[in-house]
Design a protein around this motif. Structure first.
Motif, PDB file in Angstrom:
ATOM      1  N   PHE A 106     -13.744 -35.188   1.967  1.00  0.00           N
ATOM      2  CA  PHE A 106     -13.156 -34.248   1.011  1.00  0.00           C
ATOM      3  C   PHE A 106     -12.709 -35.024  -0.221  1.00  0.00           C
ATOM      4  N   SER A 109     -11.449 -32.506  -6.568  1.00  0.00           N
ATOM      5  CA  SER A 109     -12.334 -32.014  -7.622  1.00  0.00           C
ATOM      6  C   SER A 109     -11.569 -31.417  -8.810  1.00  0.00           C
ATOM      7  N   THR A 152      -7.511 -29.084  -6.078  1.00  0.00           N
ATOM      8  CA  THR A 152      -8.644 -28.574  -5.295  1.00  0.00           C
ATOM      9  C   THR A 152      -9.365 -29.745  -4.642  1.00  0.00           C
ATOM     10  N   TYR A 153      -9.727 -29.568  -3.378  1.00  0.00           N
ATOM     11  CA  TYR A 153     -10.549 -30.541  -2.665  1.00  0.00           C
ATOM     12  C   TYR A 153     -11.861 -29.877  -2.277  1.00  0.00           C
ATOM     13  N   THR A 154     -12.947 -30.650  -2.346  1.00  0.00           N
ATOM     14  CA  THR A 154     -14.277 -30.113  -2.061  1.00  0.00           C
ATOM     15  C   THR A 154     -15.061 -31.079  -1.174  1.00  0.00           C
ATOM     16  N   SER A 159     -14.529 -25.720  -0.006  1.00  0.00           N
ATOM     17  CA  SER A 159     -13.422 -26.192  -0.838  1.00  0.00           C
ATOM     18  C   SER A 159     -12.136 -25.491  -0.440  1.00  0.00           C
TER      19      SER A 159
END
Length: 221
Positions: A106, A109, A152-154, A159
């Motif tokens: 992860f 982003s 935000t994590y993707t 996400s």
């Protein structure tokens, strides 16, 4: 004569029926054999299933079990881990702790802080590992919008967004004096994408007095 033969014939038929009636022992033996056959079948099925699991899947299961145990141990020791040595009295510290119990990386982003000041990948969370960092801000003021942290994590096609903040309110506006201020902490998470990640998140600890620092825990699995 015919009547006697008739009775004798009926008696013989009765004897034949009794001779062919299964005994309790026979019934139990048959039931045991049937049960043993079912057990053997289940063992064969389980063995076939185990053999069909690839080495990669076995490693993934082992890592998942180890990670769950790791998270349980951390949660049991949260009180001991608070506050961290570098927590300051002059700033509001938002401690982000992310536990990644998946086989995906992860990556950060988006964030409302300047992540470019750190080396590339500094905020990434590797598979089956954890990442913790601190966001420091000026303490919230009464009536202001509060100290907000969002990011935000993707990971490939999945996400999640995090929005958290602490703000100060006074339930008695006519007495805006110290001691009447009430801190409120908020935490919101939203997952999206073609393969939405599963998670649980909560505020682990918080300081009820100035500067109202707190810790957010995010667990992905």
């Amino acid at each position: 004569m015919d009547e006697k033969q008739s009775k004798k014939t009926n008696h013989n038929i009765s004897d034949i029926k009794l001779e062919n009636t299964p005994t309790i022992e026979n019934l139990l033996t048959a039931a045991y054999d049937n049960l043993q056959g079912m057990i053997d079948s289940i063992k064969d099925t389980a063995s076939t299933f185990e053999n069909s699991i690839t080495r990669e899947e076995k490693i993934k299961i082992e890592l998942s079990n180890k990670f769950k145990k790791f998270v349980e141990d951390i949660e049991n020791k949260e009180a001991e881990a608070w506050p961290p040595p570098d927590l300051q009295d002059s700033v509001t510290s938002v401690i982000i702790a992310i536990y990644n119990g998946t086989s995906d990386i992860f990556k950060l982003s988006y964030s409302n802080w300047d992540a470019t000041t750190e080396p590339e990948g500094e905020y990434d969370v590797s598979p089956w590992s954890s990442k913790s960092y601190i966001m420091d801000s000026a303490p919230p003021e009464l009536g202001e919008s509060g100290v907000k942290t969002y990011f935000t994590y993707t990971a490939i096609e999945k996400s999640f967004d995090i929005l958290t903040q602490v703000k100060i309110e006074n339930p008695i506006p006519i007495f805006p004096f110290p001691g009447f201020d009430t801190p409120e902490w908020e935490l919101k998470i939203r997952s999206f994408g073609d393969a939405q990640p599963t998670y649980r998140t909560y505020i682990a600890q918080r300081l009820s007095e100035h500067p109202y620092s707190y810790r957010v825990v995010i667990i992905l699995d």
